[in-house]
Scaffold this motif. Structure first.
Motif, PDB file in Angstrom:
ATOM      1  N   LEU A   1       0.812  -1.211   0.000  1.00 25.47           N
ATOM      2  CA  LEU A   1       0.000   0.000   0.000  1.00 25.47           C
ATOM      3  C   LEU A   1       0.846   1.262   0.000  1.00 25.47           C
ATOM      4  O   LEU A   1       0.753   2.120   0.863  1.00 25.47           O
ATOM      5  CB  LEU A   1      -0.947  -0.023   1.201  1.00 25.47           C
ATOM      6  N   THR A   2       1.695   1.375  -0.994  1.00 28.94           N
ATOM      7  CA  THR A   2       2.483   2.572  -1.229  1.00 28.94           C
ATOM      8  C   THR A   2       2.226   2.998  -2.676  1.00 28.94           C
ATOM      9  O   THR A   2       2.348   2.178  -3.585  1.00 28.94           O
ATOM     10  CB  THR A   2       3.981   2.296  -1.030  1.00 28.94           C
ATOM     11  N   PRO A   3       1.833   4.223  -2.923  1.00 28.96           N
ATOM     12  CA  PRO A   3       1.755   5.355  -2.009  1.00 28.96           C
ATOM     13  C   PRO A   3       0.538   5.316  -1.079  1.00 28.96           C
ATOM     14  O   PRO A   3      -0.394   4.560  -1.291  1.00 28.96           O
ATOM     15  CB  PRO A   3       1.660   6.559  -2.956  1.00 28.96           C
ATOM     16  N   PHE A   4       0.606   6.185  -0.072  1.00 28.61           N
ATOM     17  CA  PHE A   4      -0.471   6.357   0.899  1.00 28.61           C
ATOM     18  C   PHE A   4      -0.737   7.857   0.991  1.00 28.61           C
ATOM     19  O   PHE A   4       0.138   8.623   1.376  1.00 28.61           O
ATOM     20  CB  PHE A   4      -0.042   5.783   2.253  1.00 28.61           C
ATOM     21  N   GLU A   5      -1.953   8.273   0.640  1.00 23.46           N
ATOM     22  CA  GLU A   5      -2.272   9.695   0.550  1.00 23.46           C
ATOM     23  C   GLU A   5      -3.411  10.078   1.496  1.00 23.46           C
ATOM     24  O   GLU A   5      -4.365   9.320   1.671  1.00 23.46           O
ATOM     25  CB  GLU A   5      -2.686  10.057  -0.883  1.00 23.46           C
ATOM     26  N   ARG A   6      -3.290  11.255   2.075  1.00 20.88           N
ATOM     27  CA  ARG A   6      -4.385  11.837   2.841  1.00 20.88           C
ATOM     28  C   ARG A   6      -5.219  12.698   1.908  1.00 20.88           C
ATOM     29  O   ARG A   6      -4.681  13.547   1.188  1.00 20.88           O
ATOM     30  CB  ARG A   6      -3.843  12.697   3.982  1.00 20.88           C
ATOM     31  N   LEU A   7      -6.521  12.488   1.891  1.00 20.51           N
ATOM     32  CA  LEU A   7      -7.409  13.330   1.098  1.00 20.51           C
ATOM     33  C   LEU A   7      -7.800  14.564   1.898  1.00 20.51           C
ATOM     34  O   LEU A   7      -7.828  14.547   3.131  1.00 20.51           O
ATOM     35  CB  LEU A   7      -8.638  12.546   0.670  1.00 20.51           C
ATOM     36  N   ASP A   8      -8.129  15.614   1.200  1.00 28.20           N
ATOM     37  CA  ASP A   8      -8.402  16.900   1.836  1.00 28.20           C
ATOM     38  C   ASP A   8      -9.599  16.831   2.774  1.00 28.20           C
ATOM     39  O   ASP A   8     -10.559  16.091   2.519  1.00 28.20           O
ATOM     40  CB  ASP A   8      -8.663  17.960   0.764  1.00 28.20           C
ATOM     41  N   ALA A   9      -9.535  17.596   3.856  1.00 29.48           N
ATOM     42  CA  ALA A   9     -10.661  17.657   4.794  1.00 29.48           C
ATOM     43  C   ALA A   9     -11.883  18.287   4.150  1.00 29.48           C
ATOM     44  O   ALA A   9     -13.020  18.026   4.565  1.00 29.48           O
ATOM     45  CB  ALA A   9     -10.249  18.445   6.029  1.00 29.48           C
ATOM     46  N   ASP A  10     -11.685  19.107   3.136  1.00 33.38           N
ATOM     47  CA  ASP A  10     -12.782  19.747   2.410  1.00 33.38           C
ATOM     48  C   ASP A  10     -13.270  18.792   1.318  1.00 33.38           C
ATOM     49  O   ASP A  10     -12.541  18.514   0.362  1.00 33.38           O
ATOM     50  CB  ASP A  10     -12.296  21.053   1.793  1.00 33.38           C
ATOM     51  N   PRO A  11     -14.500  18.266   1.450  1.00 32.03           N
ATOM     52  CA  PRO A  11     -14.975  17.297   0.450  1.00 32.03           C
ATOM     53  C   PRO A  11     -15.054  17.856  -0.958  1.00 32.03           C
ATOM     54  O   PRO A  11     -15.059  17.086  -1.926  1.00 32.03           O
ATOM     55  CB  PRO A  11     -16.361  16.900   0.978  1.00 32.03           C
ATOM     56  N   ARG A  12     -15.091  19.182  -1.110  1.00 24.20           N
ATOM     57  CA  ARG A  12     -15.164  19.770  -2.455  1.00 24.20           C
ATOM     58  C   ARG A  12     -13.861  19.571  -3.223  1.00 24.20           C
ATOM     59  O   ARG A  12     -13.868  19.623  -4.464  1.00 24.20           O
ATOM     60  CB  ARG A  12     -15.478  21.262  -2.350  1.00 24.20           C
ATOM     61  N   ARG A  13     -12.767  19.340  -2.508  1.00 25.77           N
ATOM     62  CA  ARG A  13     -11.468  19.184  -3.153  1.00 25.77           C
ATOM     63  C   ARG A  13     -11.116  17.726  -3.433  1.00 25.77           C
ATOM     64  O   ARG A  13     -10.176  17.452  -4.192  1.00 25.77           O
ATOM     65  CB  ARG A  13     -10.385  19.808  -2.280  1.00 25.77           C
TER      66      ARG A  13
ATOM     67  N   PRO B   1     -12.721  15.206  -5.120  1.00 26.16           N
ATOM     68  CA  PRO B   1     -12.854  14.628  -6.466  1.00 26.16           C
ATOM     69  C   PRO B   1     -11.637  14.887  -7.343  1.00 26.16           C
ATOM     70  O   PRO B   1     -11.177  13.985  -8.058  1.00 26.16           O
ATOM     71  CB  PRO B   1     -14.114  15.310  -7.017  1.00 26.16           C
ATOM     72  N   ALA B   2     -11.089  16.106  -7.294  1.00 24.32           N
ATOM     73  CA  ALA B   2      -9.901  16.401  -8.097  1.00 24.32           C
ATOM     74  C   ALA B   2      -8.720  15.559  -7.630  1.00 24.32           C
ATOM     75  O   ALA B   2      -7.914  15.088  -8.456  1.00 24.32           O
ATOM     76  CB  ALA B   2      -9.564  17.891  -8.001  1.00 24.32           C
ATOM     77  N   GLU B   3      -8.594  15.360  -6.317  1.00 25.45           N
ATOM     78  CA  GLU B   3      -7.510  14.523  -5.795  1.00 25.45           C
ATOM     79  C   GLU B   3      -7.648  13.087  -6.272  1.00 25.45           C
ATOM     80  O   GLU B   3      -6.666  12.441  -6.654  1.00 25.45           O
ATOM     81  CB  GLU B   3      -7.507  14.575  -4.269  1.00 25.45           C
ATOM     82  N   LEU B   4      -8.864  12.571  -6.254  1.00 21.53           N
ATOM     83  CA  LEU B   4      -9.086  11.197  -6.705  1.00 21.53           C
ATOM     84  C   LEU B   4      -8.806  11.053  -8.199  1.00 21.53           C
ATOM     85  O   LEU B   4      -8.216  10.048  -8.631  1.00 21.53           O
ATOM     86  CB  LEU B   4     -10.522  10.769  -6.386  1.00 21.53           C
ATOM     87  N   ARG B   5      -9.207  12.032  -8.984  1.00 24.07           N
ATOM     88  CA  ARG B   5      -8.913  11.971 -10.421  1.00 24.07           C
ATOM     89  C   ARG B   5      -7.409  11.967 -10.664  1.00 24.07           C
ATOM     90  O   ARG B   5      -6.909  11.262 -11.556  1.00 24.07           O
ATOM     91  CB  ARG B   5      -9.585  13.144 -11.143  1.00 24.07           C
TER      92      ARG B   5
END
Length: 222
Positions: A125-137, A139-143
């Protein structure tokens, strides 16, 4: 294929950690805590709408929620998380199907990485990323994590991550071994819901026909 897999609830069982956060938060606000079975049932079925402080006023409940969120991301509480049964074998099977990226909605990534390392799971499980606390941001991170792979699959135990995957136009499956039951994951937009990650691995090993019916792009078109 490309798998984006949620740490909390999918790879690690978080029930003990969530109850420890509940106990810490109720003590901090001076309220009686629920027994563990009741707390977990209400949490899984109702999420943040669950009546975890019976008869509390909204201001008290808001205070509790803030204390709960803070407690849930501490090293001490996260240390109570344990690997899901057979998760090493399951991740090994998924690696044969595609690349794995780990994500979390929590902010304490070092503690979560430590859990992976201590349990011999970090290699999967590398890489391991933290997604933004703001749910509006998110989707762009997931893309960005999908990197244009049309057969990307978001595997989540939280309805919040399922909704973000939908906003990113990514195929998602829910895993009901975390803090959301199957009903909430379906309502959030999961294409399919499995009881645990091993059921997904078994489906893929058998050809993934249920996943294709639910909307995953077939291998021949990927």
């Amino acid at each position: 294929m490309r798998f984006i897999i949620e740490f909390d609830g999918v790879v690690f069982d978080v029930a003990e950690a969530w109850y420890a956060a509940h106990a810490a938060a109720t003590q901090a606000v001076g309220w009686s805590r629920l027994d563990q079975a009741t707390f977990w049932r209400l949490t899984r079925t109702r999420g943040r709408e669950a009546d975890v402080l019976p008869a509390a006023r909204p201001a008290k409940l808001n205070e509790y929620r803030a204390k709960f969120d803070d407690a849930l991301d501490t090293d001490e509480v996260l240390a109570k998380s344990v690997p899901q049964d057979g998760i090493g074998e399951t991740l090994s099977a998924l690696v044969r199907q595609g690349s794995l990226t780990q994500v979390s909605l929590g902010s304490n990534l070092p503690a979560r990485r430590g859990l992976l390392e201590r349990n011999g799971l970090a290699r999967f499980l590398t890489p391991f990323e933290r997604l933004d606390a703001d749910p509006r941001r998110r989707p762009a991170e997931l893309r960005a994590l999908a990197a244009g792979d049309p057969r990307t699959m978001v595997v989540a135990a939280s309805d919040a991550l399922i909704r973000s995957a939908g906003s990113a136009d990514l195929f998602s499956v829910g895993v009901s071994s975390g803090a959301c039951n199957a009903t909430r994951l379906h309502q959030a937009g999961a294409g399919l819901v499995y009881r645990d990650l091993s059921e997904l691995a078994d489906s893929l090993a058998a050809g993934g026909h249920d996943l294709v019916r639910a909307g995953l792009l077939p291998r021949s078109l990927g």
